[in-house]
Scaffold this active site. Structure first.
Site, mmCIF file in Angstrom:
data_model
loop_
_atom_site.group_PDB
_atom_site.id
_atom_site.type_symbol
_atom_site.label_atom_id
_atom_site.label_comp_id
_atom_site.label_asym_id
_atom_site.label_seq_id
_atom_site.Cartn_x
_atom_site.Cartn_y
_atom_site.Cartn_z
ATOM 1 C CG ASP A 1 -2.055 1.077 0.988
ATOM 2 O OD1 ASP A 1 -2.472 1.249 -0.163
ATOM 3 O OD2 ASP A 1 -2.449 1.727 1.965
ATOM 4 N N GLY B 4 -1.652 8.078 4.059
ATOM 5 C CA GLY B 4 -0.828 7.184 3.256
ATOM 6 C C GLY B 4 0.606 7.122 3.742
#
Lengths: 449, 267
Positions: free
Chosen positions: A321, A340
């Site tokens: 990710d 993120g």
């Protein structure tokens, strides 16, 4: 990590033998001392008895000195900034970070600017990957136009152009009717739909609900937001018969519900990302924006459940990710920070914690990191087999070091694992027989010179 | 240097009065007309102000953690004058001082903090401080305004005023922070006042000599009835404001008082 990237390595020709390696074979679920023979970029032979008495004369050989040799990692969840946000990450910088991390194939998410909802962008990625000449790069197609969750994107045309699966990246498809149609329609092409299950109306918070969020005064996103959507998706997949893969599973309840669905024989698969089995919401600490992720880091009990899910096979794959964010996006108050974290270079050492912690064997880990994601996404990678592409990673599973964000090769440094002590590092990354990355400590091997 | 990213009358004025009584030069940065409105980031603002070598910066910001972030970038004292829904430490100090003046000690007192706990930094700071000082704390309000797992902060949770105010020594009312609310948390103001507004009738549940506190600004008829707010025997709301200046003088004195800064000037 200091090492050398070699974009200019010529296409592999002739034969190279990697001898004296501890081979990790995920599909054979085995680990043994042996050798791998590569011919013209493909695996020609491998096994415990191959070249037991040394490589035959005339074949180039590399002495692996007892280090582990495994299929390269297949990372099916990578954000880059190309096109649109090249100041965060380009395909070249992402390819470099992947090479350093032992990742030989990656699937790029479609949430770029513009998003991959048009076939020309899938072709753009393929062309750029040929220029960059590092890891193999594949692209997702957008599931809906503009990732808005309203109208279906051109799934068939995108698939024809090479999109390996369809997703709206970190946007959940809120409308059940849209998801139902997508699953039905995708059956025409047997396309895989990848969905981040988060009920949008409940996931507006900036970190997971609970004591930490309450103490810090941050708005909460309840774990319930995930399992509700998981339940809906399971029903839709069951009804339509479509191929559904749920991504970034982060809560105990979701693991439980997916295990039950699998026990009923449904075609549901799922993955989790490294932060969800390695970190919990305490990593947010005093407003560390590097710990702001989608979905948010959860409670310790959720982390433990994710580890169990990886052990018992409920969770099929591990992704990095990887999501680069620059300083301007992270050096702001927590609620305003972009979510993120980067993860390409840390995926292997963080995942090896599962082995060092006694949860998984190495072949099992490489099923999660290589062979399973490759087979789910239909990629010619992730396994040791005669004729398969020679995509390999050579690594030292025990080498102890401390992650320092300033030493990472990614263009941005937003690692949620900054300053974490880890074990394991990549010594060499081989794609199609070409050595695209080599650690400095391994350059003394004469055969590489 | 007062740096307020969020509107405030009493806290900003209180800090200003406190600093001036101590002889400090006070500069009020009005963020509404400053370069923040021109797109400057918080950290750039912090570093710019830091370069002017203030002895202390008093900061209020609408985001939790913003003051913490700013303090990492400056090398003078930073006082948190309220950050988002996180903390408002000087408010808790002045509340504790007010209670101690009236009761002598906080040890063993039962304090009910009532209303919009979820959006309240005052509640969080008071929960920490009052418990450290030996008081027991209850939080009272509708479940929609109660943060998740708040009981893990050591407090008792009540969803109605009758049980929440029973036998308490101090009733601390909080404002409904409608400016932080996204969506509907309570059906209407009148329903909220009916069930959670402090009036003479609900005050009967508390001890007969219970004190009424409010950090301000008050919304009369929303969380508190004028009759009790203005009751000179029970309400210490104005004393809280008075103690605010005292506590802030103490904070400034503790942090920068009597010291010379790096240029040799008496702070």
């Amino acid at each position: 990590m200091s090492g050398k990237i070699d974009k200019g390595a010529p296409p592999h020709a002739g034969s190279t033998a990697y001898i004296n390696a501890r081979i990790v074979d995920p599909t054979g679920n085995a680990e043994y001392l042996g050798a791998v023979l590569i011919s013209d970029g493909k695996i020609a032979d491998f096994g415990p008895n191959l070249f037991a008495s040394g490589a035959p004369y005339g074949i180039q050989s590399v002495d692996c000195r007892g280090y582990y040799l495994a299929p390269g990692l297949v990372d099916t969840r990578v954000h880059t900034g190309e096109p649109g946000e090249e100041h965060k990450e380009t395909l070249e910088s992402a390819g470099t970070a992947a090479a350093v991390g032992g990742i030989t194939s990656m699937v790029l998410l479609p949430d770029t600017e513009p998003p991959f909802d048009d076939a020309s962008l899938i072709e753009f990625v393929a062309r750029r990957a040929r220029q960059v000449k590092l890891a193999n790069m594949y692209a997702y197609g957008a599931l809906t136009v503009g990732l808005e969750g309203k109208e279906l994107a051109e799934i068939g045309l995108l698939a024809e152009a090479g999109a390996v699966a369809f997703t709206d990246a970190d946007h959940a498809v809120a409308n059940a009717q849209v998801m139902r149609r997508a699953l039905y329609y995708a059956k025409t092409f047997d396309a895989l739909i990848v969905h981040l299950p988060q009920e949008p109306a409940l996931s507006g918070g900036t970190m997971t609900s609970g004591a930490t969020a309450t103490r810090l005064g941050l708005s909460g996103c309840p774990p319930l937001a995930e399992v509700m959507m998981v339940e809906r998706d399971i029903r839709l997949a069951e009804m339509t018969g479509g191929r559904m893969h749920l991504t970034k599973i982060s809560t105990a309840e979701s693991v439980e519900v997916i295990a039950a669905a699998k026990a009923r024989g449904l075609r549901i698969t799922c993955d989790t990302a490294a932060p969800y089995f390695a970190l919990n919401d305490l990593a947010v600490g005093d407003y560390r924006t590097f710990g702001k992720l989608v979905p948010p880091l959860r409670a310790e009990k959720d982390r433990l459940a994710v580890v169990e899910g990886l052990k018992d096979g409920t969770i099929d794959a591990i992704v990095s990710d990887h999501r680069p964010q620059d300083q301007d996006s992270k050096r702001v108050p927590f609620a305003q920070a972009e979510p993120g974290g980067i993860g390409l270079e840390t995926l292997l050492p963080i995942s090896l914690e599962l082995v060092h912690g006694g949860h998984l064997t190495l072949p099992r880990l490489f099923q999660l990191l290589s062979s399973k994601p490759a087979s789910l996404f239909g990629l010619p990678a992730g396994r040791l087999a005669k004729g398969a592409p020679a995509d390999l990673v050579l690594f030292d599973a025990d080498y102890a070091w401390k992650i320092d964000r300033d030493d990472l090769w990614s263009k941005t440094k937003n690692s949620p694992f900054d300053e974490r002590p880890v074990q394991g590092r990549v010594l060499a990354t081989i794609v199609g027989g070409r050595t695209i990355y080599r650690d400095d400590s391994f350059t003394t091997a004469a055969a590489f010179a | 240097m007062n740096l307020f990213f969020e509107n405030s009358t009493r806290t900003r004025t209180s800090f200003e009065v406190a600093a001036k009584r101590l002889g400090a030069d006070v500069i009020n940065m009005d963020v509404a007309t400053s370069s923040v409105r021109k797109g400057e980031t918080l950290l750039d603002t912090a570093m710019t102000l830091n370069a002017m070598r203030p002895d202390a910066i008093v900061v209020r910001h609408h985001e939790s953690g913003a003051v913490n972030l700013l303090s990492q970038k400056v090398n003078c004292a930073v006082i948190n004058a309220g950050d988002g829904q996180h903390e408002h430490p000087t408010q808790a100090l002045l509340d504790a001082l007010t209670i101690r003046r009236r009761r002598g000690s906080l040890e063993g007192l039962l304090v009910a903090i009532c209303g919009d706990i979820m959006h309240s930094r005052v509640a969080r700071s008071n929960i920490h401080l009052l418990q450290i000082m030996g008081a027991r704390v209850r939080v009272v309000g509708p479940p929609t305004l109660m943060p998740t797992d708040v009981e893990k902060m050591g407090v008792e949770v009540h969803y109605n005023m009758k049980s929440g105010l029973k036998d308490v020594d101090i009733v601390m009312m909080l404002r409904l922070q409608t400016e932080r609310m996204q969506g509907s948390f309570v059906p209407s103001i009148s329903e909220y006042f009916h069930f959670f507004g402090l009036d003479r009738a609900k005050l009967q549940y508390a001890k007969p000599d219970a004190l009424i506190m409010h950090p301000g600004p008050m919304n009369r008829g929303v969380e508190i009835d004028s009759e009790v707010a203005d009751d000179l025997d029970r309400s210490v709301i104005h004393e809280q404001v008075e103690m605010g200046v005292t506590v802030r003088m103490a904070c400034l004195d503790a942090l920068i008082g009597g010291q010379r800064n790096q240029f040799g000037n008496l702070a």
